[in-house]
Design an enzyme around this catalytic site. Structure first.
Site, PDB file in Angstrom:
ATOM      1  N   ASP A  44      49.923  31.036  46.439  1.00 30.38           N
ATOM      2  CA  ASP A  44      50.144  30.067  46.825  1.00 30.38           C
ATOM      3  C   ASP A  44      50.167  29.634  45.437  1.00 30.38           C
ATOM      4  O   ASP A  44      50.525  29.065  44.828  1.00 30.38           O
ATOM      5  CB  ASP A  44      48.674  29.370  46.569  1.00 30.38           C
ATOM      6  CG  ASP A  44      47.829  30.236  46.082  1.00 30.38           C
ATOM      7  OD1 ASP A  44      47.706  31.244  45.008  1.00 30.38           O
ATOM      8  OD2 ASP A  44      46.530  29.713  45.297  1.00 30.38           O
ATOM      9  N   SER A  45      50.825  30.729  44.495  1.00 32.25           N
ATOM     10  CA  SER A  45      51.628  31.370  43.805  1.00 32.25           C
ATOM     11  C   SER A  45      53.134  29.841  43.509  1.00 32.25           C
ATOM     12  O   SER A  45      53.875  29.736  41.970  1.00 32.25           O
ATOM     13  CB  SER A  45      51.691  32.929  42.910  1.00 32.25           C
ATOM     14  OG  SER A  45      52.735  33.149  43.856  1.00 32.25           O
ATOM     15  N   ASP A  84      48.706  32.540  52.069  1.00 29.49           N
ATOM     16  CA  ASP A  84      47.117  32.977  51.653  1.00 29.49           C
ATOM     17  C   ASP A  84      47.208  31.958  51.492  1.00 29.49           C
ATOM     18  O   ASP A  84      47.645  29.912  51.456  1.00 29.49           O
ATOM     19  CB  ASP A  84      47.884  32.393  49.498  1.00 29.49           C
ATOM     20  CG  ASP A  84      47.171  33.011  49.107  1.00 29.49           C
ATOM     21  OD1 ASP A  84      45.667  33.381  49.136  1.00 29.49           O
ATOM     22  OD2 ASP A  84      47.618  33.218  47.352  1.00 29.49           O
ATOM     23  N   LYS A 113      45.095  35.417  53.458  1.00 31.51           N
ATOM     24  CA  LYS A 113      44.529  36.184  51.866  1.00 31.51           C
ATOM     25  C   LYS A 113      43.462  34.939  51.140  1.00 31.51           C
ATOM     26  O   LYS A 113      43.902  33.479  51.947  1.00 31.51           O
ATOM     27  CB  LYS A 113      45.348  36.388  50.740  1.00 31.51           C
ATOM     28  CG  LYS A 113      44.803  37.273  49.713  1.00 31.51           C
ATOM     29  CD  LYS A 113      45.992  37.171  48.800  1.00 31.51           C
ATOM     30  CE  LYS A 113      46.743  36.678  47.915  1.00 31.51           C
ATOM     31  NZ  LYS A 113      46.110  35.512  47.616  1.00 31.51           N
ATOM     32  N   GLU A 115      40.633  33.992  48.115  1.00 29.86           N
ATOM     33  CA  GLU A 115      40.062  34.724  47.666  1.00 29.86           C
ATOM     34  C   GLU A 115      38.784  34.397  46.829  1.00 29.86           C
ATOM     35  O   GLU A 115      37.596  34.328  48.088  1.00 29.86           O
ATOM     36  CB  GLU A 115      39.964  33.831  45.738  1.00 29.86           C
ATOM     37  CG  GLU A 115      41.308  33.353  45.987  1.00 29.86           C
ATOM     38  CD  GLU A 115      42.398  32.781  44.548  1.00 29.86           C
ATOM     39  OE1 GLU A 115      40.988  32.156  43.072  1.00 29.86           O
ATOM     40  OE2 GLU A 115      43.573  33.088  44.506  1.00 29.86           O
ATOM     41  N   GLU A 182      43.533  41.985  41.135  1.00 31.71           N
ATOM     42  CA  GLU A 182      44.449  40.973  40.183  1.00 31.71           C
ATOM     43  C   GLU A 182      43.271  40.991  38.962  1.00 31.71           C
ATOM     44  O   GLU A 182      42.274  41.033  38.435  1.00 31.71           O
ATOM     45  CB  GLU A 182      44.383  39.317  40.592  1.00 31.71           C
ATOM     46  CG  GLU A 182      44.991  38.744  39.304  1.00 31.71           C
ATOM     47  CD  GLU A 182      45.553  37.670  40.013  1.00 31.71           C
ATOM     48  OE1 GLU A 182      45.749  37.183  41.137  1.00 31.71           O
ATOM     49  OE2 GLU A 182      46.490  36.700  39.111  1.00 31.71           O
TER      50      GLU A 182
HETATM   51  O1  KIV Z   1      49.527  33.750  45.115  1.00 28.20           O
HETATM   52  C1  KIV Z   1      49.909  34.830  44.857  1.00 28.20           C
HETATM   53  O2  KIV Z   1      50.971  35.090  44.759  1.00 28.20           O
HETATM   54  C2  KIV Z   1      48.967  35.921  44.907  1.00 28.20           C
HETATM   55  C3  KIV Z   1      49.333  37.167  44.167  1.00 28.20           C
HETATM   56  C4  KIV Z   1      49.238  37.103  42.860  1.00 28.20           C
HETATM   57  C5  KIV Z   1      48.353  37.815  44.662  1.00 28.20           C
HETATM   58  O3  KIV Z   1      48.175  35.681  44.573  1.00 28.20           O
END
Ligand code: KIV
Length: 273
Positions: A44-45, A84, A113, A115, A182
């Site tokens: 989600d980055s 994510d 993924k 959190e 992280e």
């Molecule tokens: O969104 C992302 O890129 C992440 C990674 C930095 C683990 O969650």
């Protein structure tokens, strides 16, 4: 079946360390697949790297599904694709989380993924029972930036480090096949790695995790500021700016397009038209 499977990925625990990246589009996903990257995270980055937001909070399920589908088309042969789960796609209740995880798999992800620590165990169990492999993510969890009070190194005190290990064990028991740590001090990440049965993925958690992960735009030099834990392996931003500058100059001075970039004239007579 792809070269990399969840089972094969789990087997890297304690062995040769693996390098993984984030990816957000078809072009880079295909390069990762061809280069031998075992796993890419459609993080989600992308809210920052692709959409220009200042955090991951505004990213929606629709944003994620669009990018996951593109990355999955690029990683057709080798690389595992992890989707994510964005902010509020799994925090409201288990049913909504499970349904959204399923949508990611239907869009082309091989795993999802999410959190959070022990509180995510019921959702992780439900996903795994439904056939959805899950990656955990503890330490700095950017979707909770407003609770954490900023993007800071986590687990620096005795109680926070113990809590992190307890959360890691809970994720392991719930059935994740790997977990991201992280922004965690290296000695704490080492202890977590020793305490769980699955590979740990370091994002700024030092050299003792089983896997390293970096954000694509950071490692390729697209971004102006690089986090301490990233090494820049290329300066693509500078290369692209230089190419744009040369293009502007060559169009202005008439050297582009040259004869080699121009089709043969058509055999027609336009005199008097
Ligand atoms: O969104 C992302 O890129 C992440 C990674 C930095 C683990 O969650």
């Amino acid at each position: 079946m792809k070269t990399w499977t969840v089972t094969k990925f789990k087997e890297c625990k304690g062995g040769t360390k693996l390098a993984t990246i984030t990816a957000y589009d078809y072009a880079f996903a295909k390069l990762a697949d061809e280069a031998g990257i075992p796993l890419v995270l459609v993080g989600d980055s992308l809210g920052m790297t692709m959409l220009g937001y200042s955090s991951t909070i505004p990213v929606t399920m629709e944003d994620m599904l669009h990018h996951i589908a593109a990355v999955a088309r690029g990683c057709a042969n080798n690389t595992l694709v992890v989707g994510d789960m964005p902010f509020m796609s799994y925090q409201v209740n288990l049913e909504e989380g499970l349904r959204n995880a399923g949508r990611m798999i239907q869009a082309g992800a091989d795993a999802v993924k999410l959190e959070g620590g022990a509180c995510r165990a019921p959702l992780i169990k439900a996903c795994v029972e439904a056939g959805i492999p899950v990656v955990g993510h503890i330490g700095l969890t950017p979707q909770s930036v407003n609770v954490l009070g900023g993007y800071k190194v986590q687990a620096k005190t005795q109680s926070a480090a113990e809590q992190l290990i307890a959360d890691a064990k809970a994720l392991d028991e719930a059935g994740v096949f790997t977990m991201v740590l992280e922004c965690v001090p290296p000695n704490i990440a080492k202890a977590v790695t020793a305490a769980v049965s699955v590979p740990t993925i370091s994002v700024g958690a030092g050299p003792d995790c089983d896997v390293q992960m970096v954000v694509l735009h950071d490692m390729l030099g697209f971004t102006e500021r690089t986090p301490k834990f990233v090494r820049r392996y290329a300066e693509i931003g500078d290369t692209v700016k230089a190419a744009f500058g040369q293009f502007i100059r060559e169009v202005a001075d008439g050297s582009f397009p040259g004869p080699e970039n121009t089709y043969a004239p058509a055999a027609v007579d336009l005199t008097g038209k």
